[in-house]
Design an enzyme around this catalytic site. Structure first.
Site, mmCIF file in Angstrom:
data_model
loop_
_atom_site.group_PDB
_atom_site.id
_atom_site.type_symbol
_atom_site.label_atom_id
_atom_site.label_comp_id
_atom_site.label_asym_id
_atom_site.label_seq_id
_atom_site.Cartn_x
_atom_site.Cartn_y
_atom_site.Cartn_z
ATOM 1 N N CYS A 12 0.690 -1.101 -0.058
ATOM 2 C CA CYS A 12 -0.149 -0.111 -0.051
ATOM 3 C C CYS A 12 1.049 1.298 -0.180
ATOM 4 O O CYS A 12 0.532 2.102 -0.767
ATOM 5 C CB CYS A 12 -1.148 -0.046 1.155
ATOM 6 S SG CYS A 12 -1.969 1.397 1.189
ATOM 7 N N CYS A 50 -4.741 -1.931 6.581
ATOM 8 C CA CYS A 50 -5.112 -0.767 6.351
ATOM 9 C C CYS A 50 -6.748 -0.811 5.810
ATOM 10 O O CYS A 50 -7.703 -0.099 5.882
ATOM 11 C CB CYS A 50 -4.560 0.237 5.267
ATOM 12 S SG CYS A 50 -3.718 -0.653 4.076
#
Length: 350
Positions: free
Chosen positions: A99, A194
């Site tokens: 990410c 996340c």
């Protein structure tokens, strides 16, 4: 400077935003929408609405403009698809590393206006400019240090990164949140991956890969001790969740072809040495292979560091000989290399 600040609704990114505002920078807050509404709709709740509410409250209080950027498609293609593929093959991926590499400091950098000098976030890490480039350095708070998750960045990305709280520990950040009287000053830290928020990773995996009964096999004898619902729910070194008598039992190996999980009660005995590691797809933050063969290495996020002899190969791989056993070695995890407090780069445990 003109700075784009990534905010999540948590205390860390909010304090980073407040500090930059206080220092007189021209700041704009950006909230990245990477929620997987379709994939996670089966859980019938949305934890991100609270995150965004806190973001809006903080930005209003600090008088900072806020933009919401949707990167869902890219996130699904670059991070989620990889995660599912790795889990399906029996490996243990770390989506947060990807990410940062591909989304937060990748596609987002390409999306925003070139007039922004820096992209700031609430990561516990530090960047230093040297005569030869940029170095990623650990935060003094070893428990919170997040260089592990930033270990796939390159020089171009590091040159744009700014970590305003990287020199602080968590207690100091929490104190600043109270000094600024931020709306989320007492909000608990988020945990987990996340894109999942409060959702359990097991539920996410179950949604994509389902359940398939298989055998829990004693490693030493080959005896079937019990049943499981899919090898993809287990990781090497796992102790919790086996629910077997006569333990403690540990997961020591997985066979994705047979859908078998091997377990042992003698996980720490001499016949289960775990000192040698093959690491592939090595990435060095300064673009160069280190010129020393004794390095510190993290085999998962956290304060524990191994010391290892490193043998570098020509195909971007290397062999590690650890000075001590690591009982949680799992293929797919990242091995992150350090020299003193400088993060040199990382590779993927093969």
């Amino acid at each position: 400077m003109k700075i784009a600040v990534l905010v999540s609704g948590g205390v860390d990114s909010s304090v980073a935003l407040a500090l930059l505002k206080q220092q007189g920078h021209d700041v704009t807050a950006f909230y990245l929408k990477i929620w997987l509404d379709d994939e996670l709709s089966f859980l019938n709740e949305c934890p991100w609405s609270q995150d965004l509410t806190f973001v809006q409250q903080v930005c209003t209080q600090l008088d900072v403009p806020l933009q919401i950027v949707s990167l869902q498609t890219a996130y699904r293609e670059r991070v989620v698809a990889y995660t599912i593929e790795q889990v399906r093959s029996g490996k243990t991926p770390n989506p947060d590393v990807l990410c940062n590499q591909f989304i937060k400091f990748g596609l987002f950098l390409e999306t925003i206006d070139d007039s922004f000098d820096k992209v700031a976030s609430g990561h516990y890490a530090q960047v230093a400019k040297t005569e030869t480039g940029y170095q990623l350095m650990q935060a003094p708070d070893q428990i919170k240090d997040q260089t592990y998750f930033l270990s796939r960045l390159d020089q171009r990305q590091l040159s744009r990164c700014l970590f305003p709280i990287g020199h602080l520990n968590k207690g100091q950040v929490r104190e600043l949140a109270h000094v600024f009287d931020l709306p989320n000053k007492d909000r608990k830290d988020s945990q987990g991956i996340c894109f999942l928020g409060k959702f359990k990773f097991r539920d996410f995996v179950k949604h994509h890969l389902g359940q398939r009964q298989g055998d829990l096999i004693e490693y030493e004898t080959g005896a079937i001790i019990g049943k499981h619902e899919g090898f993809w729910f287990y990781t090497i070194g796992q102790r919790q969740g086996l629910r077997l008598a006569g333990g403690p039992w540990y997961v020591v190996a997985k066979d994705s072809q047979r859908n078998a999980v091997f377990i042992s009660r003698t996980y720490y005995e001499a016949d289960k040495q775990r000192k040698q590691v093959l690491v592939e797809q090595c990435h060095w933050l300064n673009g160069q292979v280190p010129d020393v063969n004794l390095l510190a290495v993290k085999l998962r996020h956290g304060p524990h560091i191994h010391h290892a002899q490193v043998i570098f190969n020509e195909n971007k791989s290397c062999h590690l000989l650890l000075k001590e056993n690591d009982q949680g070695l799992a293929a797919g995890q990242f091995a992150v290399f350090y020299q003193d407090n400088i993060c040199l780069g990382s590779g993927i445990i093969a």
